[in-house]
Design a protein around this motif. Structure first.
Motif, PDB file in Angstrom:
ATOM      1  N   ALA A  88      14.789  -8.255  -6.662  1.00 23.23           N
ATOM      2  CA  ALA A  88      13.756  -9.240  -6.980  1.00 23.23           C
ATOM      3  C   ALA A  88      12.646  -9.147  -5.938  1.00 23.23           C
ATOM      4  N   PHE A  89      11.476  -8.668  -6.360  1.00 20.75           N
ATOM      5  CA  PHE A  89      10.357  -8.535  -5.434  1.00 20.75           C
ATOM      6  C   PHE A  89       9.030  -8.554  -6.184  1.00 20.75           C
ATOM      7  N   VAL A  90       7.959  -8.617  -5.404  1.00 23.01           N
ATOM      8  CA  VAL A  90       6.596  -8.636  -5.916  1.00 23.01           C
ATOM      9  C   VAL A  90       5.788  -7.603  -5.144  1.00 23.01           C
ATOM     10  N   ILE A  91       4.820  -6.989  -5.808  1.00 22.15           N
ATOM     11  CA  ILE A  91       3.852  -6.097  -5.178  1.00 22.15           C
ATOM     12  C   ILE A  91       2.479  -6.665  -5.511  1.00 22.15           C
ATOM     13  N   VAL A  92       1.655  -6.868  -4.496  1.00 20.00           N
ATOM     14  CA  VAL A  92       0.336  -7.464  -4.714  1.00 20.00           C
ATOM     15  C   VAL A  92      -0.744  -6.464  -4.295  1.00 20.00           C
ATOM     16  N   LEU A 107       3.486 -16.391  -1.426  1.00 18.15           N
ATOM     17  CA  LEU A 107       4.791 -15.967  -1.947  1.00 18.15           C
ATOM     18  C   LEU A 107       5.804 -15.797  -0.823  1.00 18.15           C
ATOM     19  N   LEU A 108       5.385 -15.209   0.285  1.00 18.72           N
ATOM     20  CA  LEU A 108       6.280 -15.049   1.432  1.00 18.72           C
ATOM     21  C   LEU A 108       6.744 -16.404   1.958  1.00 18.72           C
ATOM     22  N   LYS A 109       5.832 -17.347   2.023  1.00 17.84           N
ATOM     23  CA  LYS A 109       6.145 -18.697   2.500  1.00 17.84           C
ATOM     24  C   LYS A 109       7.205 -19.358   1.620  1.00 17.84           C
ATOM     25  N   GLU A 110       7.198 -19.019   0.331  1.00 18.40           N
ATOM     26  CA  GLU A 110       8.182 -19.561  -0.614  1.00 18.40           C
ATOM     27  C   GLU A 110       9.472 -18.739  -0.666  1.00 18.40           C
ATOM     28  N   GLY A 111       9.572 -17.724   0.187  1.00 19.31           N
ATOM     29  CA  GLY A 111      10.803 -16.948   0.280  1.00 19.31           C
ATOM     30  C   GLY A 111      10.898 -15.741  -0.632  1.00 19.31           C
ATOM     31  N   PHE A 112       9.811 -15.366  -1.279  1.00 17.18           N
ATOM     32  CA  PHE A 112       9.827 -14.186  -2.139  1.00 17.18           C
ATOM     33  C   PHE A 112       9.635 -12.926  -1.303  1.00 17.18           C
ATOM     34  N   ILE A 113      10.210 -11.843  -1.750  1.00 15.04           N
ATOM     35  CA  ILE A 113      10.051 -10.546  -1.086  1.00 15.04           C
ATOM     36  C   ILE A 113       8.789  -9.893  -1.630  1.00 15.04           C
ATOM     37  N   VAL A 143       5.527  -7.794 -10.791  1.00 18.01           N
ATOM     38  CA  VAL A 143       6.739  -8.586 -10.614  1.00 18.01           C
ATOM     39  C   VAL A 143       7.924  -7.766 -11.142  1.00 18.01           C
ATOM     40  N   SER A 144       8.911  -7.528 -10.290  1.00 19.82           N
ATOM     41  CA  SER A 144      10.047  -6.706 -10.713  1.00 19.82           C
ATOM     42  C   SER A 144      10.773  -7.347 -11.895  1.00 19.82           C
ATOM     43  N   ARG A 145      11.392  -6.512 -12.707  1.00 19.99           N
ATOM     44  CA  ARG A 145      12.143  -6.994 -13.874  1.00 19.99           C
ATOM     45  C   ARG A 145      13.216  -7.991 -13.449  1.00 19.99           C
ATOM     46  N   LYS A 146      13.872  -7.710 -12.330  1.00 17.92           N
ATOM     47  CA  LYS A 146      14.920  -8.614 -11.817  1.00 17.92           C
ATOM     48  C   LYS A 146      14.330  -9.988 -11.517  1.00 17.92           C
ATOM     49  N   LEU A 147      13.199 -10.049 -10.844  1.00 17.20           N
ATOM     50  CA  LEU A 147      12.595 -11.333 -10.514  1.00 17.20           C
ATOM     51  C   LEU A 147      12.122 -12.051 -11.784  1.00 17.20           C
ATOM     52  N   ARG A 148      11.595 -11.316 -12.741  1.00 16.41           N
ATOM     53  CA  ARG A 148      11.191 -11.947 -14.003  1.00 16.41           C
ATOM     54  C   ARG A 148      12.386 -12.556 -14.714  1.00 16.41           C
ATOM     55  N   ARG A 149      13.526 -11.865 -14.686  1.00 17.59           N
ATOM     56  CA  ARG A 149      14.750 -12.415 -15.283  1.00 17.59           C
ATOM     57  C   ARG A 149      15.218 -13.644 -14.513  1.00 17.59           C
ATOM     58  N   ALA A 164       3.065 -21.128  -5.822  1.00 22.05           N
ATOM     59  CA  ALA A 164       2.556 -20.311  -4.715  1.00 22.05           C
ATOM     60  C   ALA A 164       1.321 -19.522  -5.146  1.00 22.05           C
ATOM     61  N   VAL A 165       1.374 -18.912  -6.323  1.00 17.90           N
ATOM     62  CA  VAL A 165       0.233 -18.123  -6.801  1.00 17.90           C
ATOM     63  C   VAL A 165      -0.952 -19.045  -7.106  1.00 17.90           C
ATOM     64  N   ARG A 166      -0.686 -20.160  -7.787  1.00 20.37           N
ATOM     65  CA  ARG A 166      -1.776 -21.096  -8.119  1.00 20.37           C
ATOM     66  C   ARG A 166      -2.474 -21.617  -6.866  1.00 20.37           C
ATOM     67  N   GLN A 167      -1.698 -21.966  -5.858  1.00 22.80           N
ATOM     68  CA  GLN A 167      -2.294 -22.470  -4.617  1.00 22.80           C
ATOM     69  C   GLN A 167      -3.204 -21.425  -3.989  1.00 22.80           C
ATOM     70  N   ALA A 168      -2.812 -20.169  -4.082  1.00 26.02           N
ATOM     71  CA  ALA A 168      -3.596 -19.086  -3.471  1.00 26.02           C
ATOM     72  C   ALA A 168      -4.877 -18.782  -4.252  1.00 26.02           C
ATOM     73  N   ILE A 169      -4.835 -18.898  -5.580  1.00 29.69           N
ATOM     74  CA  ILE A 169      -5.963 -18.425  -6.384  1.00 29.69           C
ATOM     75  C   ILE A 169      -6.889 -19.521  -6.884  1.00 29.69           C
ATOM     76  N   ARG A 170      -6.440 -20.751  -6.906  1.00 28.52           N
ATOM     77  CA  ARG A 170      -7.271 -21.818  -7.471  1.00 28.52           C
ATOM     78  C   ARG A 170      -8.577 -21.968  -6.713  1.00 28.52           C
ATOM     79  N   PRO A 171      -9.669 -22.068  -7.439  1.00 28.88           N
ATOM     80  CA  PRO A 171     -10.964 -22.260  -6.786  1.00 28.88           C
ATOM     81  C   PRO A 171     -10.973 -23.571  -5.996  1.00 28.88           C
TER      82      PRO A 171
END
Length: 172
Positions: A88-92, A107-113, A143-149, A164-171
């Motif tokens: 389970a991981f993310v690539i940005v 995402l890191l702050k929320e514990g995601f790899i 987003v890895s298939r494992k994390l999506r599952r 986490a994503v919304r907080q980062a991107i919201r205007p």
């Protein structure tokens, strides 16, 4: 492309969340994009029937409704599926380095790899759909298939990711 496979919703001129490989192409990316967009960000989703038939590379995605929405927004955040089923991981990636960094940090702050961006998934090409908003740079989230599952099966994980994503991107 069949219009009933497409959702295009213009709400905000600042940010649009795209999922060009929704449906059965990269399962779960469409729902994730919809959750991230919420009711206050613009949204584009293409739902395909199969990876083989409907997967267009991000640099060649020229669906007219996607391009029309891209021309009306400043920045695009594009959600994609990475194929790893075991981790389970993310690539940005993407050309909007500041916004990509904010997404990574959230995402890191929320514990995601968050893994380093490999070549081929960088989202750094100007023709990549994530970079076709008016500012010419966007963010690509793989987003890895494992994390999506995991997110499909555990709404708490989904909520942490989306927030986490919304907080980062919201205007601001």
């Amino acid at each position: 492309m069949d219009d009933n496979k497409i959702t295009a919703r213009y709400i905000s001129p600042k940010i649009a969340v795209f999922a060009i490989h929704g449906g059965k192409i990269e399962p779960g990316t469409d729902q994730l994009a919809e959750d991230i967009a919420g009711t206050d960000l613009s949204l584009y989703i293409f739902k395909g029937e199969s990876f083989v038939q409907d997967h267009s590379p991000s640099t060649q995605f020229n669906e007219p409704q996607a391009l029309a929405l891209a021309s009306r927004v400043e920045t695009i955040v594009s959600i994609h599926g990475e194929k790893n089923e075991k981790k389970a991981f993310v690539i940005v990636g993407g050309l909007h380095e500041e916004l990509a960094r904010a997404v990574e940090e959230g995402l890191l702050k929320e514990g995601f790899i968050v893994k380093p961006v490999p070549s081929g998934l960088s989202g750094n090409e100007s023709k990549n759909i994530c970079n076709r908003g008016n500012c010419g740079k966007g963010v690509q989230i793989e987003v890895s298939r494992k994390l999506r599952r995991d997110m499909r099966d555990n709404k708490e994980i989904l909520s942490r990711f989306v927030n986490a994503v919304r907080q980062a991107i919201r205007p601001q």
